[in-house]
Design a protein around this motif. Structure first.
Motif, PDB file in Angstrom:
ATOM      1  N   UNK A  71       7.574 -16.040   9.486  1.00 15.49           N
ATOM      2  CA  UNK A  71       7.047 -15.016   8.456  1.00 15.49           C
ATOM      3  C   UNK A  71       7.392 -13.594   8.790  1.00 15.49           C
ATOM      4  N   UNK A  72       8.001 -13.338   9.981  1.00 15.78           N
ATOM      5  CA  UNK A  72       7.912 -12.144  10.194  1.00 15.78           C
ATOM      6  C   UNK A  72       9.048 -11.201   9.607  1.00 15.78           C
ATOM      7  N   UNK A  73      10.309 -11.743   9.385  1.00 18.09           N
ATOM      8  CA  UNK A  73      11.386 -10.867   8.806  1.00 18.09           C
ATOM      9  C   UNK A  73      10.928 -10.261   7.451  1.00 18.09           C
ATOM     10  N   UNK A  74      10.262 -11.243   6.528  1.00 17.18           N
ATOM     11  CA  UNK A  74      10.059 -10.859   5.185  1.00 17.18           C
ATOM     12  C   UNK A  74       8.707 -10.136   5.156  1.00 17.18           C
ATOM     13  N   UNK A  75       7.936 -10.177   6.132  1.00 21.50           N
ATOM     14  CA  UNK A  75       6.706  -9.183   6.100  1.00 21.50           C
ATOM     15  C   UNK A  75       7.201  -7.979   6.545  1.00 21.50           C
ATOM     16  N   UNK A  76       7.973  -7.776   7.396  1.00 20.04           N
ATOM     17  CA  UNK A  76       8.629  -6.482   7.766  1.00 20.04           C
ATOM     18  C   UNK A  76       9.294  -5.723   6.578  1.00 20.04           C
ATOM     19  N   UNK A  77       9.895  -6.754   5.658  1.00 22.60           N
ATOM     20  CA  UNK A  77      10.739  -6.041   4.815  1.00 22.60           C
ATOM     21  C   UNK A  77       9.684  -5.623   3.750  1.00 22.60           C
ATOM     22  N   UNK A  78       8.524  -6.443   3.458  1.00 19.86           N
ATOM     23  CA  UNK A  78       7.436  -5.853   2.495  1.00 19.86           C
ATOM     24  C   UNK A  78       6.848  -4.689   3.108  1.00 19.86           C
ATOM     25  N   UNK A  79       6.836  -4.401   4.406  1.00 23.80           N
ATOM     26  CA  UNK A  79       6.084  -3.260   5.071  1.00 23.80           C
ATOM     27  C   UNK A  79       6.742  -2.041   4.547  1.00 23.80           C
ATOM     28  N   UNK A  80       8.220  -2.269   5.002  1.00 25.34           N
ATOM     29  CA  UNK A  80       9.035  -1.078   4.871  1.00 25.34           C
ATOM     30  C   UNK A  80       9.039  -0.670   3.395  1.00 25.34           C
ATOM     31  N   UNK A  81       9.026  -1.715   2.506  1.00 23.97           N
ATOM     32  CA  UNK A  81       9.086  -1.312   0.961  1.00 23.97           C
ATOM     33  C   UNK A  81       7.629  -0.448   0.491  1.00 23.97           C
ATOM     34  N   UNK A  82       6.588  -1.053   1.269  1.00 24.61           N
ATOM     35  CA  UNK A  82       5.462  -0.428   1.133  1.00 24.61           C
ATOM     36  C   UNK A  82       5.326   0.934   1.381  1.00 24.61           C
ATOM     37  N   UNK A  83       6.022   1.209   2.596  1.00 22.91           N
ATOM     38  CA  UNK A  83       5.862   2.595   3.226  1.00 22.91           C
ATOM     39  C   UNK A  83       6.705   3.504   2.295  1.00 22.91           C
ATOM     40  N   UNK A  84       7.825   3.067   1.823  1.00 18.11           N
ATOM     41  CA  UNK A  84       8.390   3.860   0.747  1.00 18.11           C
ATOM     42  C   UNK A  84       7.711   4.234  -0.379  1.00 18.11           C
ATOM     43  N   UNK A  85       6.924   3.282  -0.944  1.00 11.99           N
ATOM     44  CA  UNK A  85       5.933   3.705  -2.276  1.00 11.99           C
ATOM     45  C   UNK A  85       4.806   4.170  -2.052  1.00 11.99           C
ATOM     46  N   UNK A  86       4.397   4.201  -0.592  1.00  9.03           N
ATOM     47  CA  UNK A  86       3.206   5.035  -0.215  1.00  9.03           C
ATOM     48  C   UNK A  86       3.390   6.630  -0.237  1.00  9.03           C
ATOM     49  N   UNK A  87       4.777   7.237  -0.038  1.00 10.31           N
ATOM     50  CA  UNK A  87       5.272   8.558  -0.196  1.00 10.31           C
ATOM     51  C   UNK A  87       4.943   9.137  -1.529  1.00 10.31           C
ATOM     52  N   UNK A  88       4.269  10.194  -1.514  1.00 12.35           N
ATOM     53  CA  UNK A  88       3.904  10.917  -2.858  1.00 12.35           C
ATOM     54  C   UNK A  88       5.480  11.017  -3.780  1.00 12.35           C
ATOM     55  N   UNK A  89       6.270  11.588  -2.907  1.00 10.71           N
ATOM     56  CA  UNK A  89       7.733  11.860  -3.526  1.00 10.71           C
ATOM     57  C   UNK A  89       8.413  10.697  -4.391  1.00 10.71           C
ATOM     58  N   UNK A  90       8.038   9.483  -3.818  1.00 11.61           N
ATOM     59  CA  UNK A  90       8.523   8.280  -4.331  1.00 11.61           C
ATOM     60  C   UNK A  90       7.874   8.093  -5.920  1.00 11.61           C
ATOM     61  N   UNK A  91       6.553   8.384  -5.817  1.00  9.25           N
ATOM     62  CA  UNK A  91       5.690   8.242  -7.016  1.00  9.25           C
ATOM     63  C   UNK A  91       6.274   9.389  -8.078  1.00  9.25           C
ATOM     64  N   UNK A  92       6.407  10.684  -7.606  1.00 11.87           N
ATOM     65  CA  UNK A  92       7.004  11.703  -8.273  1.00 11.87           C
ATOM     66  C   UNK A  92       8.467  10.997  -8.875  1.00 11.87           C
ATOM     67  N   UNK A  93       9.314  10.640  -7.839  1.00  8.75           N
ATOM     68  CA  UNK A  93      10.596  10.383  -8.445  1.00  8.75           C
ATOM     69  C   UNK A  93      10.521   9.276  -9.542  1.00  8.75           C
TER      70      UNK A  93
END
Ligand code: HEM
Lengths: 198, 491
Positions: A71-93
């Motif tokens: 379960x590690x590779x896909x968890x990492x994928x999810x964590x990176x995607x979450x990290x991206x959408x946690x950034x305020x500028x992503x929400x703005x965009x």
């Protein structure tokens, strides 16, 4: 095509909810405030990914499992995607550019919800516990960051929104912690105990 | 079941796991080094050694962080060894914790020795971020990062403990003996080692998660100071974490008392309703009495401070009382053999009990207004750490060094060990009394320079410290020389 991948009951309902979330009135309403955007719309989109995985045909699931060791590779994928959408500028965009909005609607179910659902049970118990603990402490840190930010972090939302979000994150951390505590203290014990010792 | 556990669990470990020995050897070596640092601090306060003030605070930081770290490492070895006789723990996670611990230690050493960080192990905001040019943000970040790495290792270990306990007992409530505590006591309550480990895993996962949050907040603030932290919030989070973490070391180490003494006396130590009630009560109390660190913070809500005082009065007591009475009744007229393991364990119960008394006195608001941050505070915590927690771990080391066979004549210690015991006990008492007396005379804690009227206490403290150091050297050397039999068979 996506619908064909999802046989079984409920696939139309899933699609309907997804489309409903994308329709302007509901979308605008959910995106009007930062709290609703971060704490309701994003989790709902990811949740749809989780539900979709439950309806995947066994063959496809097996194939995905094979490239998802422990379960590690896909968890990492999810964590990176979450990290991206946690950034305020992503929400703005997402609010300013339709392409980013589309990316949000596609990536949250596909790159966050689905991979997490595919990996969760396969992660070792210690890994799951670590993710919970990390989630809780990070919710507190984020709650503080949004409350203490010396500047307005989104062009689309005012300062009072981000402070409200900060408080919302702290409350969420508290609620989740209490729920988790209830689970491990009172959890449905005999069955699990029997499984573990049996 | 409880009647048989004494005999059955003695055979559970064929050989002592190497990582447990590695943990204890590391703890033994580091405790000696940290005692040397402590001695230097006491000599400097007594005016017998010329230490530059910044060196004093660097050594103080290392001594505090190092001692708290080895307290955790040594006591976790005790817990892991005995808990492992009831549930299936992961050796890999235990090793991972040890490795992360060593990585964290290297980071902390580098931050202090090369970066000059001297903000004390409590890293209390805003000191790490406002060093007036004494150290850089990088040095503080390295220290905070080191603590984060060490905390991560322990978190993994407690999660594994949770996994193993849930696997055997189904829920933490069962592992805490709730069915027996609140219902009919069918005599099948989990052994104390399991109850204690469950208690510690609960408080420490919550504590470390809180600690991780404040450590990351501190890191952000170090590099982007515009993100200010509410100092009172920081203090609450920091002391919640630190208080719980150091308290938990005693609750882990005391498992040695519960497990080893019965092997000497041949009398099982049952998880009776009273024992269960005491351990359950302390789950909540250890987490709620930390406001006694904040009694001087007038901005705290009054109810929190009042609650802090009341719970502090009550909190140490339940487990302490059941342990002291339990230990005394267990050994009373048992005809047991007295050796270093059993002697150190009984001393530890005394040290723990004695240390709690000055602690409770200081947790009283009106007394705290006078004694707060005097040497009274190191006085009480050295009592239950140096004379309580440490002898628990040392007793465990002697127990292993005898091959875990308390009734065997072979491998008995020599005269020098017995001299070491008495020197440790008497000089240890003298050492903590010198702190307490200094505090009573008004000497502040954490001061590099002392007034002339405090020097006699400092000098007496330094003398006793040197004796304690010598005795501990004997204990640790004996353990290292007997590593072979410590590894051997427990039959
Ligand atoms: C020979 C043994 C020891 C000596 C000579 C010694 C000496 C000292 C001294 C001089 C201080 C500073 C007091 C002040 O505030 O002015 C101190 C603080 C401290 N010691 Fe020890 N100590 C010894 C053993 C231990 C042990 C066994 C532990 C714990 C396992 C321990 C934990 C601490 C802690 C946590 C502090 C507080 C550091 C701070 O204020 O930031 N010490 N010790």
């Amino acid at each position: 095509m996506v619908v064909n991948l999802l046989p079984g009951p409920g696939r139309w309902q899933l699609l309907a909810v997804y489309l409903l979330l994308a329709t302007p009135p509901l979308r605008d309403w959910l995106e009007a405030g930062m709290v609703m955007h971060m704490l309701v719309q994003l989790p709902l989109l990811a949740g749809l990914g989780v539900l979709a995985v439950r309806r995947l045909p066994a063959r496809l699931r097996n194939r995905l499992d094979r490239c998802n060791a422990a379960g590690v590779p896909l968890t990492l994928l999810a964590l990176f995607a979450i990290a991206f959408w946690m950034l305020p500028r992503s929400l703005d965009a997402a609010l300013n550019q339709p392409a980013m909005e589309l990316a949000k609607f596609v990536s949250l179910p596909l790159l966050v919800g689905a991979p997490l659902a595919l990996s969760w049970r396969r992660l070792p118990a210690v890994g799951r516990g670590f993710l919970w603990s990390n989630l809780l402490s990070m919710l507190v840190v984020l709650g503080w960051l949004y409350s203490a930010a010396p500047v307005r972090v989104c062009t689309n939302y005012l300062v009072d929104q981000q402070q409200l979000l900060g408080r919302g994150l702290l409350l969420l951390a508290l609620g989740l912690a209490l729920w988790l505590a209830g689970q491990v203290l009172f959890g449905d014990s005999p069955r699990r105990a029997a499984q573990a010792t049996g | 079941m409880t009647d048989t556990y004494v005999t059955t669990n003695m055979t559970a470990h064929d050989r002592t796991p190497i990582p447990v020995l590695a943990c204890l050897a590391t703890a033994g070596a580091v405790v000696l080094l940290m005692m040397v640092f402590g001695l230097l601090l006491r000599l400097a306060q007594g005016g017998m050694l010329d230490l530059a003030p910044d060196t004093f605070y660097e050594l103080l930081t290392l001594h505090g962080a190092g001692m708290v770290g080895i307290a955790a490492l040594g006591s976790v070895a005790v817990m892991w060894y005995f808990l492992g006789q009831y549930v299936r723990l992961s050796g890999a996670v235990f090793v991972a914790n040890l490795v992360l611990f060593l990585v964290g230690v290297v980071m902390i050493l580098a931050s202090v020795l090369f970066g000059g960080f001297a903000g004390a192990w409590t890293f209390l905001y805003p000191l790490p971020a406002q060093p007036m040019g004494v150290w850089s943000a990088h040095a503080a970040a390295l220290f905070v990062g080191g603590l984060l790495v060490i905390g991560t290792g322990f978190l993994l270990l407690y999660l594994d403990v949770a996994r193993a306990i849930l696997g055997r007992y189904g829920s933490l409530g069962r592992a805490l003996g709730w069915p027996q505590l609140f219902g009919h006591d069918d005599g099948r309550a989990p052994p104390v080692a399991v109850v204690a480990s469950t208690m510690v895993l609960i408080i420490n996962t919550i504590g470390i998660t809180t600690g991780a949050a404040i450590l990351v907040m501190t890191l952000v603030n170090l590099y982007v100071p515009a993100f200010g932290i509410d100092p009172l919030l920081a203090k609450n989070m920091t002391y919640f974490f630190g208080h719980v973490f150091i308290n938990a070391t005693i609750y882990m180490a005391v498992i040695a008392v519960y497990e080893i003494l019965p092997r000497y006396t041949g009398r099982p130590w049952k998880s009776s309703k009273v024992v269960l009630a005491a351990w359950n009560a302390s789950v909540i109390m250890v987490m709620t009495n930390y406001p006694h660190h904040l009694l001087m913070d007038f901005a705290m809500p009054e109810w929190a401070l009042v609650a802090g005082q009341v719970i502090s009065y009550a909190s140490g007591l339940p487990v302490l009382v059941v342990t002291v009475i339990g230990a005394l009744t267990n050994v009373h007229r048992s005809g047991m053999r007295w050796d270093l393991a059993s002697g150190l364990l009984l001393l530890s119960v005394f040290g723990w009990g004695a240390g709690v008394i000055p602690a409770i006195i200081d947790a009283t608001v009106v007394i705290n207004q006078v004694m707060h941050n005097t040497l009274w505070v190191p006085g009480h915590f050295h009592t239950y750490l140096l004379l309580g927690m440490l002898p628990m771990v040392l007793g465990f080391m002697y127990f292993l060094a005898r091959g875990g066979r308390p009734t065997d004549a072979a491998g008995a210690e020599r005269g020098i060990d017995r001299i070491g015991f008495w020197v440790f006990a008497v000089a240890g008492l003298g050492f903590v009394l010198a702190f307490l007396a200094g505090g009573r005379a008004g000497a502040p804690r954490r001061y590099a320079e002392h007034l002339a009227q405090w020097l006699p206490y400092d000098r007496a403290g330094a003398l006793f410290a040197a004796l304690v150091l010598a005795a501990t050297l004997v204990f640790v050397a004996r353990f290292l020389l007997r590593l072979g039999s410590a590894r051997g068979r427990v039959a």
